[in-house]
Write a protein that holds these residues in place. Structure first.
Motif, short mmCIF file in Angstrom:
data_model
loop_
_atom_site.label_atom_id
_atom_site.label_comp_id
_atom_site.label_asym_id
_atom_site.label_seq_id
_atom_site.Cartn_x
_atom_site.Cartn_y
_atom_site.Cartn_z
N UNK A 210 0.70 -1.16 -0.08
CA UNK A 210 -0.19 -0.08 0.06
C UNK A 210 0.79 1.20 0.15
N UNK A 211 2.00 1.21 0.56
CA UNK A 211 2.79 2.33 0.63
C UNK A 211 3.34 2.73 -0.87
N UNK A 212 3.76 1.95 -1.52
CA UNK A 212 4.15 2.12 -2.85
C UNK A 212 2.80 2.68 -3.72
N UNK A 213 1.73 1.93 -3.50
CA UNK A 213 0.42 2.51 -4.11
C UNK A 213 0.11 3.81 -3.87
N UNK A 214 0.43 4.37 -2.68
CA UNK A 214 0.21 5.79 -2.22
C UNK A 214 1.12 6.71 -2.97
N UNK A 215 2.61 6.16 -3.09
CA UNK A 215 3.45 7.10 -3.79
C UNK A 215 3.25 7.17 -4.98
N UNK A 216 2.40 6.17 -5.79
CA UNK A 216 1.90 6.18 -7.24
C UNK A 216 0.67 6.90 -7.35
N UNK A 217 0.04 7.31 -6.13
CA UNK A 217 -1.21 8.08 -6.20
C UNK A 217 -2.71 7.42 -5.87
N UNK A 218 -2.72 6.22 -5.00
CA UNK A 218 -3.86 5.67 -4.37
C UNK A 218 -4.59 6.58 -3.63
N UNK A 219 -5.85 6.66 -3.82
CA UNK A 219 -6.81 7.58 -3.05
C UNK A 219 -7.48 6.64 -2.09
N UNK A 220 -7.59 5.23 -2.30
CA UNK A 220 -8.26 3.99 -1.57
C UNK A 220 -7.15 2.96 -1.36
N UNK A 221 -6.77 2.65 0.02
CA UNK A 221 -5.97 1.31 0.11
C UNK A 221 -6.85 0.23 0.64
N UNK A 222 -6.71 -0.93 0.13
CA UNK A 222 -7.52 -1.99 0.66
C UNK A 222 -6.61 -2.99 1.52
N UNK A 223 -6.40 -2.58 2.84
CA UNK A 223 -5.75 -3.47 3.85
C UNK A 223 -6.27 -4.34 4.68
N UNK A 224 -6.10 -5.64 4.51
CA UNK A 224 -6.85 -6.74 5.39
C UNK A 224 -5.63 -7.15 6.52
N UNK A 225 -4.88 -8.23 6.02
CA UNK A 225 -4.04 -9.22 7.12
C UNK A 225 -3.31 -8.03 7.83
N UNK A 226 -2.65 -7.00 7.54
CA UNK A 226 -1.76 -6.38 8.07
C UNK A 226 -2.68 -5.53 9.40
N UNK A 227 -4.01 -5.61 9.25
CA UNK A 227 -4.62 -5.05 10.36
C UNK A 227 -5.26 -6.13 11.18
N UNK A 228 -5.81 -7.00 10.62
CA UNK A 228 -6.90 -8.20 11.29
C UNK A 228 -5.87 -9.46 11.64
N UNK A 229 -4.70 -9.57 10.79
CA UNK A 229 -3.96 -10.74 11.07
C UNK A 229 -4.32 -11.73 9.71
N UNK A 230 -3.70 -12.78 9.86
CA UNK A 230 -3.77 -13.86 8.88
C UNK A 230 -5.16 -14.29 8.65
N UNK A 231 -5.60 -14.62 7.55
CA UNK A 231 -6.94 -15.15 7.30
C UNK A 231 -6.97 -16.79 7.31
N UNK A 232 -8.05 -17.36 7.91
CA UNK A 232 -8.31 -18.77 7.88
C UNK A 232 -9.45 -19.06 7.06
N UNK A 233 -9.57 -19.79 5.86
CA UNK A 233 -10.47 -19.87 5.23
C UNK A 233 -11.07 -21.20 5.73
N UNK A 234 -12.38 -21.19 5.67
CA UNK A 234 -13.18 -22.45 6.32
C UNK A 234 -12.82 -23.46 5.33
#
Ligand SMILES: *Cc1c(COP(=O)(O)O)cnc(C)c1O
Length: 234
Positions: A210-234
């Motif tokens: 997401x940091x590289x994306x922001x440097x390139x102009x992102x206005x919306x970043x979609x961040x999951x695992x870095x906030x909530x942790x690893x996902x476990x799919x059922x």
């Protein structure tokens, strides 16, 4: 047991990194909105994040999202649909505030009609396929101006920008050319006379880039695992 202090700390850390990346790019940190991708995570975790000031949440499965919207309906949250949207799900998708995965004129029309019938006004982003991998969705760049032409005639849905998903790479720097390409296409379409209001947002960047994306102009970043942790799919 949910460790709410750890979740709050991770969220604060991401906000800090967003602000630093924006600074590096000479951008206002407030021009970047964080979408916390909560797919597979419980309404309990969403509440903790919301309590820490997070308002935008992203989900990729309609049914799962509708259940979480219902479970948190007492909170003023904005819900983003971030994945591929099947056209037969258009009706169910119009309750999201933003749909990031619209990739055809037909799907855009269906969403607009469903939104109009339901009295909803979703924002829409056109997903652009730059990865050229068989498993990726998205419109081909050459088709986007026609989709944006249809957007001008929408009654209830409003197209506000573009979204892209680069190929999965280990080094975030390898994603940079894709983000840069989306911005170059945006500039090209602006120069063709497409309304700036339809090209204002760029949804790009996930936990690892997401940091590289922001440097390139992102206005919306979609961040999951870095906030909530690893996902476990059922
Ligand atoms: C799951 C998902 C994300 C978040 O991915 P993380 O690596 O967990 O940050 C972002 N965008 C889309 C389209 C996704 O499906």
């Amino acid at each position: 047991m949910v460790d709410s202090a750890a979740l709050r700390a991770r969220l604060a850390g991401i906000r800090e990194r967003i602000a630093r990346a924006a600074d590096r790019a000479g951008r206002d940190p407030a021009s970047v909105r964080l979408v916390a991708v909560s797919k597979t995570f419980s309404p309990e975790l969403i509440r903790i994040a919301a309590d820490a000031g997070q308002t935008d949440f992203g989900e990729n499965k309609i049914q799962e999202a509708l259940e979480k919207m219902a479970a948190t309906s007492d909170l003023a949250l904005r819900w983003h649909h971030i994945g591929h949207l099947q056209s037969n799900k258009a009706k169910k998708a119009v309750g999201f505030s933003t749909l990031h995965g619209v990739d055809s004129t037909d799907l855009l029309r269906r969403i607009d009609q469903a939104a109009h019938a339901a009295g909803q006004h979703p924002s829409v982003l056109i997903q652009v396929d730059l990865a050229q991998e068989p498993t990726k969705f998205g419109a081909q760049p050459i088709d986007v101006p026609a989709i944006l032409g249809t957007a001008a005639g929408c009654l209830s849905a409003s197209v506000q920008g573009l979204m892209t998903l680069p190929p999965a790479v280990d080094d975030p720097e390898e994603a940079r050319p894709y983000f840069r390409r989306l911005r170059a296409l945006r500039d090209e379409w602006l120069s063709l006379g497409i309304a700036p209001s339809m090209l204002g947002d760029m949804s790009m960047g996930m936990s690892h880039d997401f940091e590289v994306a922001i440097e390139e102009g992102a206005t919306l970043v979609r961040v999951g695992s870095a906030i909530f942790g690893d996902r476990h799919y059922p």
